[in-house]
Scaffold this motif. Structure first.
Motif, PDB file in Angstrom:
ATOM      1  N   MET A 192       0.830  -1.198   0.000  1.00 39.17           N
ATOM      2  CA  MET A 192       0.000   0.000   0.000  1.00 39.17           C
ATOM      3  C   MET A 192       0.872   1.258   0.000  1.00 39.17           C
ATOM      4  O   MET A 192       0.571   2.233  -0.693  1.00 39.17           O
ATOM      5  CB  MET A 192      -0.915  -0.018   1.217  1.00 39.17           C
ATOM      6  N   LYS A 193       1.952   1.238   0.769  1.00 37.84           N
ATOM      7  CA  LYS A 193       2.850   2.386   0.780  1.00 37.84           C
ATOM      8  C   LYS A 193       3.470   2.605  -0.595  1.00 37.84           C
ATOM      9  O   LYS A 193       3.600   3.740  -1.064  1.00 37.84           O
ATOM     10  CB  LYS A 193       3.948   2.180   1.828  1.00 37.84           C
ATOM     11  N   ILE A 194       3.842   1.501  -1.266  1.00 39.04           N
ATOM     12  CA  ILE A 194       4.426   1.624  -2.608  1.00 39.04           C
ATOM     13  C   ILE A 194       3.410   2.206  -3.575  1.00 39.04           C
ATOM     14  O   ILE A 194       3.725   3.079  -4.399  1.00 39.04           O
ATOM     15  CB  ILE A 194       4.923   0.251  -3.085  1.00 39.04           C
ATOM     16  N   PHE A 195       2.145   1.727  -3.494  1.00 34.06           N
ATOM     17  CA  PHE A 195       1.092   2.232  -4.376  1.00 34.06           C
ATOM     18  C   PHE A 195       0.860   3.722  -4.143  1.00 34.06           C
ATOM     19  O   PHE A 195       0.752   4.506  -5.093  1.00 34.06           O
ATOM     20  CB  PHE A 195      -0.195   1.431  -4.138  1.00 34.06           C
ATOM     21  N   GLU A 196       0.808   4.124  -2.872  1.00 31.63           N
ATOM     22  CA  GLU A 196       0.601   5.539  -2.579  1.00 31.63           C
ATOM     23  C   GLU A 196       1.763   6.373  -3.092  1.00 31.63           C
ATOM     24  O   GLU A 196       1.576   7.489  -3.586  1.00 31.63           O
ATOM     25  CB  GLU A 196       0.442   5.725  -1.064  1.00 31.63           C
ATOM     26  N   ARG A 197       2.948   5.822  -3.025  1.00 29.65           N
ATOM     27  CA  ARG A 197       4.110   6.546  -3.527  1.00 29.65           C
ATOM     28  C   ARG A 197       4.032   6.728  -5.038  1.00 29.65           C
ATOM     29  O   ARG A 197       4.331   7.798  -5.569  1.00 29.65           O
ATOM     30  CB  ARG A 197       5.388   5.771  -3.149  1.00 29.65           C
ATOM     31  N   LYS A 198       3.582   5.685  -5.733  1.00 26.44           N
ATOM     32  CA  LYS A 198       3.443   5.779  -7.194  1.00 26.44           C
ATOM     33  C   LYS A 198       2.382   6.795  -7.578  1.00 26.44           C
ATOM     34  O   LYS A 198       2.548   7.562  -8.535  1.00 26.44           O
ATOM     35  CB  LYS A 198       3.094   4.411  -7.766  1.00 26.44           C
ATOM     36  N   LEU A 199       1.261   6.809  -6.844  1.00 32.45           N
ATOM     37  CA  LEU A 199       0.219   7.801  -7.130  1.00 32.45           C
ATOM     38  C   LEU A 199       0.758   9.208  -6.945  1.00 32.45           C
ATOM     39  O   LEU A 199       0.471  10.111  -7.742  1.00 32.45           O
ATOM     40  CB  LEU A 199      -0.979   7.578  -6.206  1.00 32.45           C
ATOM     41  N   SER A 200       1.531   9.412  -5.904  1.00 37.83           N
ATOM     42  CA  SER A 200       2.096  10.738  -5.661  1.00 37.83           C
ATOM     43  C   SER A 200       3.018  11.142  -6.798  1.00 37.83           C
ATOM     44  O   SER A 200       3.008  12.294  -7.249  1.00 37.83           O
ATOM     45  CB  SER A 200       2.854  10.720  -4.327  1.00 37.83           C
ATOM     46  N   ILE A 201       3.818  10.174  -7.293  1.00 39.43           N
ATOM     47  CA  ILE A 201       4.731  10.481  -8.406  1.00 39.43           C
ATOM     48  C   ILE A 201       3.938  10.815  -9.664  1.00 39.43           C
ATOM     49  O   ILE A 201       4.278  11.750 -10.412  1.00 39.43           O
ATOM     50  CB  ILE A 201       5.683   9.295  -8.642  1.00 39.43           C
ATOM     51  N   ALA A 202       2.858  10.065  -9.900  1.00 38.90           N
ATOM     52  CA  ALA A 202       2.034  10.312 -11.098  1.00 38.90           C
ATOM     53  C   ALA A 202       1.396  11.692 -11.022  1.00 38.90           C
ATOM     54  O   ALA A 202       1.355  12.433 -12.019  1.00 38.90           O
ATOM     55  CB  ALA A 202       0.974   9.226 -11.226  1.00 38.90           C
ATOM     56  N   GLU A 203       0.878  12.045  -9.846  1.00 40.80           N
ATOM     57  CA  GLU A 203       0.270  13.366  -9.701  1.00 40.80           C
ATOM     58  C   GLU A 203       1.299  14.463  -9.929  1.00 40.80           C
ATOM     59  O   GLU A 203       1.014  15.480 -10.563  1.00 40.80           O
ATOM     60  CB  GLU A 203      -0.344  13.491  -8.307  1.00 40.80           C
ATOM     61  N   ARG A 204       2.481  14.263  -9.438  1.00 36.68           N
ATOM     62  CA  ARG A 204       3.520  15.265  -9.639  1.00 36.68           C
ATOM     63  C   ARG A 204       3.883  15.390 -11.113  1.00 36.68           C
ATOM     64  O   ARG A 204       4.107  16.492 -11.618  1.00 36.68           O
ATOM     65  CB  ARG A 204       4.767  14.856  -8.819  1.00 36.68           C
ATOM     66  N   ARG A 205       3.887  14.256 -11.804  1.00 33.72           N
ATOM     67  CA  ARG A 205       4.197  14.270 -13.241  1.00 33.72           C
ATOM     68  C   ARG A 205       3.115  15.031 -14.014  1.00 33.72           C
ATOM     69  O   ARG A 205       3.426  15.814 -14.917  1.00 33.72           O
ATOM     70  CB  ARG A 205       4.321  12.837 -13.735  1.00 33.72           C
ATOM     71  N   GLU A 206       1.848  14.803 -13.645  1.00 34.57           N
ATOM     72  CA  GLU A 206       0.762  15.516 -14.317  1.00 34.57           C
ATOM     73  C   GLU A 206       0.882  17.014 -14.082  1.00 34.57           C
ATOM     74  O   GLU A 206       0.632  17.818 -14.982  1.00 34.57           O
ATOM     75  CB  GLU A 206      -0.587  14.999 -13.807  1.00 34.57           C
ATOM     76  N   GLN A 207       1.254  17.393 -12.867  1.00 33.34           N
ATOM     77  CA  GLN A 207       1.434  18.818 -12.583  1.00 33.34           C
ATOM     78  C   GLN A 207       2.544  19.405 -13.451  1.00 33.34           C
ATOM     79  O   GLN A 207       2.426  20.510 -13.987  1.00 33.34           O
ATOM     80  CB  GLN A 207       1.757  19.023 -11.098  1.00 33.34           C
ATOM     81  N   LEU A 208       3.628  18.655 -13.607  1.00 36.66           N
ATOM     82  CA  LEU A 208       4.733  19.133 -14.429  1.00 36.66           C
ATOM     83  C   LEU A 208       4.300  19.266 -15.894  1.00 36.66           C
ATOM     84  O   LEU A 208       4.683  20.215 -16.588  1.00 36.66           O
ATOM     85  CB  LEU A 208       5.928  18.184 -14.315  1.00 36.66           C
ATOM     86  N   LYS A 209       3.477  18.308 -16.347  1.00 39.43           N
ATOM     87  CA  LYS A 209       2.980  18.383 -17.725  1.00 39.43           C
ATOM     88  C   LYS A 209       2.112  19.607 -17.922  1.00 39.43           C
ATOM     89  O   LYS A 209       2.218  20.309 -18.936  1.00 39.43           O
ATOM     90  CB  LYS A 209       2.177  17.127 -18.056  1.00 39.43           C
ATOM     91  N   ALA A 210       1.248  19.873 -16.942  1.00 42.94           N
ATOM     92  CA  ALA A 210       0.366  21.032 -17.071  1.00 42.94           C
ATOM     93  C   ALA A 210       1.181  22.321 -17.094  1.00 42.94           C
ATOM     94  O   ALA A 210       0.910  23.232 -17.892  1.00 42.94           O
ATOM     95  CB  ALA A 210      -0.626  21.056 -15.916  1.00 42.94           C
ATOM     96  N   GLU A 211       2.175  22.411 -16.266  1.00 46.52           N
ATOM     97  CA  GLU A 211       3.007  23.606 -16.256  1.00 46.52           C
ATOM     98  C   GLU A 211       3.752  23.746 -17.586  1.00 46.52           C
ATOM     99  O   GLU A 211       3.897  24.845 -18.114  1.00 46.52           O
ATOM    100  CB  GLU A 211       4.000  23.540 -15.086  1.00 46.52           C
ATOM    101  N   TYR A 212       4.221  22.626 -18.118  1.00 40.11           N
ATOM    102  CA  TYR A 212       4.940  22.674 -19.384  1.00 40.11           C
ATOM    103  C   TYR A 212       4.014  23.083 -20.520  1.00 40.11           C
ATOM    104  O   TYR A 212       4.399  23.830 -21.424  1.00 40.11           O
ATOM    105  CB  TYR A 212       5.565  21.301 -19.656  1.00 40.11           C
ATOM    106  N   SER A 213       2.750  22.597 -20.464  1.00 39.04           N
ATOM    107  CA  SER A 213       1.778  22.944 -21.512  1.00 39.04           C
ATOM    108  C   SER A 213       1.484  24.430 -21.486  1.00 39.04           C
ATOM    109  O   SER A 213       1.297  25.062 -22.536  1.00 39.04           O
ATOM    110  CB  SER A 213       0.492  22.148 -21.311  1.00 39.04           C
ATOM    111  N   LYS A 214       1.420  25.029 -20.332  1.00 32.15           N
ATOM    112  CA  LYS A 214       1.164  26.462 -20.251  1.00 32.15           C
ATOM    113  C   LYS A 214       2.326  27.255 -20.816  1.00 32.15           C
ATOM    114  O   LYS A 214       2.147  28.288 -21.450  1.00 32.15           O
ATOM    115  CB  LYS A 214       0.914  26.867 -18.803  1.00 32.15           C
ATOM    116  N   GLN A 215       3.528  26.782 -20.589  1.00 35.08           N
ATOM    117  CA  GLN A 215       4.701  27.518 -21.055  1.00 35.08           C
ATOM    118  C   GLN A 215       4.924  27.313 -22.563  1.00 35.08           C
ATOM    119  O   GLN A 215       5.383  28.214 -23.248  1.00 35.08           O
ATOM    120  CB  GLN A 215       5.949  27.058 -20.268  1.00 35.08           C
TER     121      GLN A 215
END
Length: 243
Positions: A192-215
Protein backbone atom coordinates in the motif's frame (compact mmCIF):
# COMPACT_ATOMS: atom_id res chain seq x y z
CA UNK A 1 97.31 60.99 150.66
CA UNK A 2 100.98 59.90 150.43
CA UNK A 3 101.99 63.56 150.12
CA UNK A 4 100.19 64.47 153.36
CA UNK A 5 101.76 61.53 155.16
CA UNK A 6 105.20 62.67 154.00
CA UNK A 7 104.54 66.19 155.33
CA UNK A 8 103.48 64.77 158.70
CA UNK A 9 106.69 62.79 158.93
CA UNK A 10 108.73 65.92 158.18
CA UNK A 11 106.92 67.71 161.03
CA UNK A 12 108.00 65.04 163.42
CA UNK A 13 111.66 65.23 162.34
CA UNK A 14 112.08 69.09 162.25
CA UNK A 15 111.70 70.96 165.52
CA UNK A 16 108.92 73.44 165.33
CA UNK A 17 109.31 77.22 165.80
CA UNK A 18 106.44 79.70 165.89
CA UNK A 19 107.27 81.32 162.54
CA UNK A 20 108.12 78.11 160.94
CA UNK A 21 104.97 76.53 162.23
CA UNK A 22 102.76 79.32 160.85
CA UNK A 23 104.46 79.24 157.48
CA UNK A 24 104.31 75.55 157.49
CA UNK A 25 100.65 75.63 158.35
CA UNK A 26 99.92 78.09 155.55
CA UNK A 27 101.84 75.94 153.12
CA UNK A 28 100.06 72.90 154.36
CA UNK A 29 96.72 74.60 154.01
CA UNK A 30 97.66 75.88 150.57
CA UNK A 31 98.87 72.48 149.49
CA UNK A 32 95.86 70.88 151.04
CA UNK A 33 93.55 73.34 149.20
CA UNK A 34 95.40 72.75 145.96
CA UNK A 35 95.13 69.02 146.47
CA UNK A 36 91.44 69.38 147.24
CA UNK A 37 91.02 71.59 144.17
CA UNK A 38 92.79 69.01 142.05
CA UNK A 39 90.72 66.30 143.61
CA UNK A 40 87.55 68.35 143.08
CA UNK A 41 88.53 69.00 139.49
CA UNK A 42 89.16 65.32 138.97
CA UNK A 43 85.85 64.54 140.60
CA UNK A 44 84.13 67.17 138.41
CA UNK A 45 85.75 65.66 135.32
CA UNK A 46 84.71 62.25 136.52
CA UNK A 47 81.21 63.56 137.20
CA UNK A 48 81.04 65.15 133.75
CA UNK A 49 82.25 61.92 132.23
CA UNK A 50 79.75 59.97 134.29
CA UNK A 51 76.98 62.42 133.35
CA UNK A 52 77.90 62.11 129.67
CA UNK A 53 78.00 58.36 130.06
CA UNK A 54 74.68 58.47 131.90
CA UNK A 55 73.16 60.66 129.18
CA UNK A 56 74.46 58.27 126.56
CA UNK A 57 73.12 55.35 128.57
CA UNK A 58 69.76 57.12 128.93
CA UNK A 59 69.64 57.75 125.20
CA UNK A 60 70.59 54.17 124.50
CA UNK A 61 68.01 53.01 127.03
CA UNK A 62 65.35 55.14 125.33
CA UNK A 63 66.42 53.77 121.95
CA UNK A 64 66.38 50.24 123.36
CA UNK A 65 62.99 50.88 124.96
CA UNK A 66 61.66 52.23 121.63
CA UNK A 67 63.08 49.25 119.81
CA UNK A 68 61.66 46.99 122.51
CA UNK A 69 58.22 48.57 122.10
CA UNK A 70 58.55 48.14 118.33
CA UNK A 71 59.54 44.50 118.86
CA UNK A 72 56.61 44.07 121.23
CA UNK A 73 54.26 45.48 118.58
CA UNK A 74 55.82 43.20 115.99
CA UNK A 75 55.51 40.30 118.41
CA UNK A 76 51.84 41.09 119.03
CA UNK A 77 51.29 41.41 115.29
CA UNK A 78 53.08 38.12 114.67
CA UNK A 79 51.10 36.54 117.48
CA UNK A 80 47.85 37.73 115.86
CA UNK A 81 49.03 36.43 112.50
CA UNK A 82 49.98 33.13 114.10
CA UNK A 83 46.52 32.83 115.65
CA UNK A 84 44.95 33.65 112.27
CA UNK A 85 47.21 31.12 110.54
CA UNK A 86 46.34 28.52 113.16
CA UNK A 87 42.64 29.11 112.49
CA UNK A 88 43.23 28.87 108.74
CA UNK A 89 45.31 25.75 109.27
CA UNK A 90 42.48 24.19 111.27
CA UNK A 91 39.98 25.11 108.54
CA UNK A 92 42.29 23.67 105.87
CA UNK A 93 42.82 20.55 107.96
CA UNK A 94 39.07 20.08 108.25
CA UNK A 95 38.76 20.58 104.50
CA UNK A 96 41.52 18.05 103.88
CA UNK A 97 39.74 15.55 106.09
CA UNK A 98 36.48 16.18 104.22
CA UNK A 99 38.22 15.93 100.84
CA UNK A 100 39.95 12.72 101.91
CA UNK A 101 36.61 11.22 102.92
CA UNK A 102 35.02 12.38 99.65
CA UNK A 103 37.98 10.98 97.73
CA UNK A 104 37.59 7.62 99.45
CA UNK A 105 33.88 7.59 98.63
CA UNK A 106 34.59 8.56 95.01
CA UNK A 107 37.23 5.85 94.71
CA UNK A 108 34.70 3.33 95.97
CA UNK A 109 32.13 4.58 93.46
CA UNK A 110 34.74 4.49 90.68
CA UNK A 111 35.64 0.89 91.50
CA UNK A 112 31.97 -0.02 91.55
CA UNK A 113 31.35 1.71 88.19
CA UNK A 114 34.42 0.03 86.68
CA UNK A 115 33.12 -3.34 87.82
CA UNK A 116 29.70 -2.56 86.33
CA UNK A 117 31.38 -1.41 83.11
CA UNK A 118 33.33 -4.69 82.90
CA UNK A 119 30.13 -6.66 83.38
CA UNK A 120 28.30 -4.61 80.74
CA UNK A 121 31.25 -5.00 78.33
CA UNK A 122 31.25 -8.76 78.86
CA UNK A 123 27.50 -8.90 78.18
CA UNK A 124 27.94 -6.68 75.13
CA UNK A 125 30.74 -8.89 73.77
CA UNK A 126 28.54 -11.96 74.26
CA UNK A 127 25.64 -10.20 72.52
CA UNK A 128 27.89 -9.15 69.64
CA UNK A 129 29.14 -12.71 69.23
CA UNK A 130 25.57 -14.01 69.15
CA UNK A 131 24.49 -11.31 66.70
CA UNK A 132 27.48 -12.06 64.47
CA UNK A 133 26.63 -15.76 64.41
CA UNK A 134 22.96 -14.95 63.78
CA UNK A 135 23.84 -12.52 60.99
CA UNK A 136 26.10 -15.09 59.35
CA UNK A 137 23.32 -17.69 59.60
CA UNK A 138 20.79 -15.25 58.11
CA UNK A 139 23.16 -14.30 55.30
CA UNK A 140 23.80 -17.96 54.55
CA UNK A 141 20.06 -18.68 54.55
CA UNK A 142 19.43 -15.64 52.34
CA UNK A 143 22.14 -16.75 49.93
CA UNK A 144 20.63 -20.22 49.76
CA UNK A 145 17.14 -18.77 49.29
CA UNK A 146 18.36 -16.34 46.62
CA UNK A 147 20.16 -19.11 44.75
CA UNK A 148 17.05 -21.30 44.91
CA UNK A 149 14.91 -18.39 43.76
CA UNK A 150 17.23 -17.66 40.84
CA UNK A 151 17.20 -21.33 39.92
CA UNK A 152 13.40 -21.37 39.91
CA UNK A 153 13.32 -18.20 37.79
CA UNK A 154 15.73 -19.76 35.31
CA UNK A 155 13.56 -22.86 35.12
CA UNK A 156 10.45 -20.74 34.49
CA UNK A 157 12.27 -18.74 31.81
CA UNK A 158 13.41 -21.94 30.11
CA UNK A 159 9.86 -23.29 30.25
CA UNK A 160 8.48 -20.08 28.76
CA UNK A 161 11.12 -20.10 26.02
CA UNK A 162 10.23 -23.69 25.21
CA UNK A 163 6.55 -22.77 25.00
CA UNK A 164 7.31 -19.77 22.81
CA UNK A 165 9.49 -21.95 20.58
CA UNK A 166 6.72 -24.51 20.19
CA UNK A 167 4.15 -21.79 19.51
CA UNK A 168 6.42 -20.14 16.93
CA UNK A 169 7.06 -23.48 15.28
CA UNK A 170 3.32 -24.13 15.02
CA UNK A 171 2.67 -20.64 13.64
CA UNK A 172 5.35 -21.08 11.01
CA UNK A 173 3.93 -24.46 9.95
CA UNK A 174 0.32 -23.14 9.82
CA UNK A 175 -0.37 -20.84 6.79
CA UNK A 176 -3.17 -19.19 8.73
CA UNK A 177 -1.17 -18.90 11.93
CA UNK A 178 -0.58 -15.68 13.77
CA UNK A 179 3.01 -15.36 12.54
CA UNK A 180 2.01 -15.91 8.91
CA UNK A 181 -0.87 -13.47 9.23
CA UNK A 182 1.44 -10.88 10.77
CA UNK A 183 3.95 -11.28 7.94
CA UNK A 184 1.17 -10.99 5.31
CA UNK A 185 -0.19 -7.87 6.98
CA UNK A 186 3.25 -6.31 6.95
CA UNK A 187 3.64 -7.18 3.22
CA UNK A 188 0.21 -5.70 2.41
CA UNK A 189 1.05 -2.52 4.31
CA UNK A 190 4.32 -2.26 2.37
CA UNK A 191 2.47 -2.71 -0.94
CA UNK A 192 0.00 0.00 0.00
CA UNK A 193 2.85 2.39 0.78
CA UNK A 194 4.43 1.62 -2.61
CA UNK A 195 1.09 2.23 -4.38
CA UNK A 196 0.60 5.54 -2.58
CA UNK A 197 4.11 6.55 -3.53
CA UNK A 198 3.44 5.78 -7.19
CA UNK A 199 0.22 7.80 -7.13
CA UNK A 200 2.10 10.74 -5.66
CA UNK A 201 4.73 10.48 -8.41
CA UNK A 202 2.03 10.31 -11.10
CA UNK A 203 0.27 13.37 -9.70
CA UNK A 204 3.52 15.27 -9.64
CA UNK A 205 4.20 14.27 -13.24
CA UNK A 206 0.76 15.52 -14.32
CA UNK A 207 1.43 18.82 -12.58
CA UNK A 208 4.73 19.13 -14.43
CA UNK A 209 2.98 18.38 -17.73
CA UNK A 210 0.37 21.03 -17.07
CA UNK A 211 3.01 23.61 -16.26
CA UNK A 212 4.94 22.67 -19.38
CA UNK A 213 1.78 22.94 -21.51
CA UNK A 214 1.16 26.46 -20.25
CA UNK A 215 4.70 27.52 -21.05
CA UNK A 216 4.80 25.88 -24.56
CA UNK A 217 1.19 25.57 -25.88
CA UNK A 218 2.37 24.62 -29.37
CA UNK A 219 4.50 21.76 -28.19
CA UNK A 220 1.95 19.26 -26.95
CA UNK A 221 3.76 16.12 -26.29
CA UNK A 222 3.71 13.56 -23.61
CA UNK A 223 6.67 13.32 -21.30
CA UNK A 224 8.56 10.10 -21.96
CA UNK A 225 8.53 7.44 -19.31
CA UNK A 226 11.71 6.49 -17.61
CA UNK A 227 13.30 3.18 -18.64
CA UNK A 228 11.49 0.30 -16.90
CA UNK A 229 8.76 2.62 -15.53
CA UNK A 230 5.09 1.80 -16.12
CA UNK A 231 2.03 3.85 -15.81
CA UNK A 232 0.64 3.61 -12.30
CA UNK A 233 -2.51 1.65 -11.85
CA UNK A 234 -4.68 0.51 -9.02
CA UNK A 235 -3.13 -2.07 -6.69
CA UNK A 236 -3.77 -5.68 -7.62
CA UNK A 237 -5.33 -8.07 -5.18
CA UNK A 238 -3.53 -11.31 -4.36
CA UNK A 239 -4.98 -14.81 -4.36
CA UNK A 240 -6.46 -14.29 -0.93
CA UNK A 241 -8.33 -11.14 -1.99
CA UNK A 242 -5.88 -8.76 -0.18
CA UNK A 243 -4.24 -5.73 -1.78
Amino acid sequence: MSHLKKQADEKKEVPETPEFSLTKAVEDISQHGFAQAETLKEQEDTLSSLQATLSDVVKKREAVEGELRSKEREFLLCQGQMEHLEKQSKVLHDRCVSITMSKSELQGLIREEEENARKVKAKLDTYRSKMKAHREAVLFADSQTEAHKQLEEKKMQIQMLKQMKEQLKKDLEDPNGATQQMAKNEIDALKMKIFERKLSIAERREQLKAEYSKQAPRCHRQAPLLPGEQSPGPPQADAGGRL
